[in-house]
Motif scaffolding. Structure first.
Motif: not given
Length: 314
Positions: A144, A172, A213, A217-218, A295, A148, A176, A215
């Motif tokens: 992640g 997606q 999502q 991570i946003n 995260r 990012a 992220m 995952h």
């Protein structure tokens, strides 16, 4: 080599087996005619990948037995210093990291004043395996962080992926990291044009994930017309970047500083924070805009974090 003609640097990241070396070979074939150096990092004592780099390069440095983002960071700085001592300096340096590298800390090294004097980080490329990226995101937090921190994301090995799944994966990844340019590859072939810098507009508040999502991570978008006390802003962000590196992966944007007409460009990756002037505001009523990637980030938490640094109330 003078400061106004720095050595261009490209960082290639991605989890184990994503196809980093194949992508690197593809790119090197397109940089023939220039002097290229590769820095290859492998956690083990023997670097197998170095033997797979078949494109023409002028020199290869192998850093083994650790990761250049942590235990070998001084070794990387030493290599960069050795390159500067060469009679004929290179035009480009390509750094292929280990699959478990924290890309943010490597990027941060190129924001150090002594390094910036001679090197310019052109692009950070993250290679993801189309078939197992979501599994990797669940298994390893480094994946992640690599996504990012990237300026360019290459979705590799797409030949077996149905079109609807590829579209979903692209959506997606853009959720992220909305700052990155996303492209695809079937067998590790990519154009050098994809490495060129592209300034993408910041995502609007209306941007939401197309579906649930897979995952944590946003992205959180922060916007405010309230000016910041620059010293306090640096203190606050520096504290949180160092206190929560496993939750706060990247920050990028522009802020309005109190009693200043200049907008300030803010960038952070890993524990490194970089803030520089970026010209005067074009708007009569400027507003700070920051993108936070991490995260399980929450908008209310970001606003509460920045509140102590805001100087002017409107």
């Amino acid at each position: 080599m003078e400061r106004d003609n720095p050595i261009k640097v490209y960082i290639i990241t991605g989890f184990l087996g994503a196809g980093k070396t194949t992508i690197l070979n593809s790119l090197l074939q397109q940089f023939t005619g220039s002097r290229n150096i590769v820095i290859e990092n492998e956690v083990g004592k023997v670097n197998i990948d170095a033997g797979l780099i078949d494109a023409k390069i002028d020199q290869l440095y192998e850093l083994t037995g650790g990761c250049i983002c942590c235990s070998l960071d001084n070794d990387l700085l030493e290599v960069l210093g050795n390159i500067l001592g060469q009679e004929q300096r290179p035009d480009h340096v390509f750094i292929e990291t280990t699959g478990i590298a924290d890309a943010g800390n490597i990027i941060g090294m190129f924001h150090l004043p002594d390094v910036q004097r001679h090197y310019k980080l052109e692009s950070t490329v993250c290679v993801v395996d189309a078939e197992n990226i979501f599994e990797r995101l669940q298994q390893a937090p480094e994946t992640g962080k690599q996504v990012a921190a990237a300026d360019v994301i290459i979705i590799n090995k797409i030949q077996q992926l149905p079109v609807p799944q590829l579209v979903y994966l692209s959506q997606q990844l853009e959720q992220m990291n909305p700052l990155a340019f996303i492209t695809t590859s079937e067998t590790g072939t990519v154009s050098r044009k994809d490495l060129q810098f592209r300034e993408k507009p910041f995502p609007g508040k209306e941007a939401v994930a197309p579906v649930k999502q897979p995952h944590k991570i946003n992205t959180v978008l922060f916007e405010s017309p309230i000016a910041f006390d620059l010293n306090m802003f640096v203190f606050v962000l520096d504290f949180y970047c160092n206190a929560y590196p496993d939750q706060l992966y990247r920050i990028k944007g522009y802020i309005r500083a109190y009693n200043s007409k200049e907008k300030m460009l803010v960038q952070s990756t890993g524990r490194y924070l970089h803030i520089v002037p970026a010209g005067e505001w074009e708007d009569a009523n400027p507003s700070s805009t920051l993108v936070f990637i991490g995260r399980a980030l929450k908008s209310a938490t970001i606003q509460r974090m920045l509140a102590p640094a805001q100087k002017e109330k409107v």
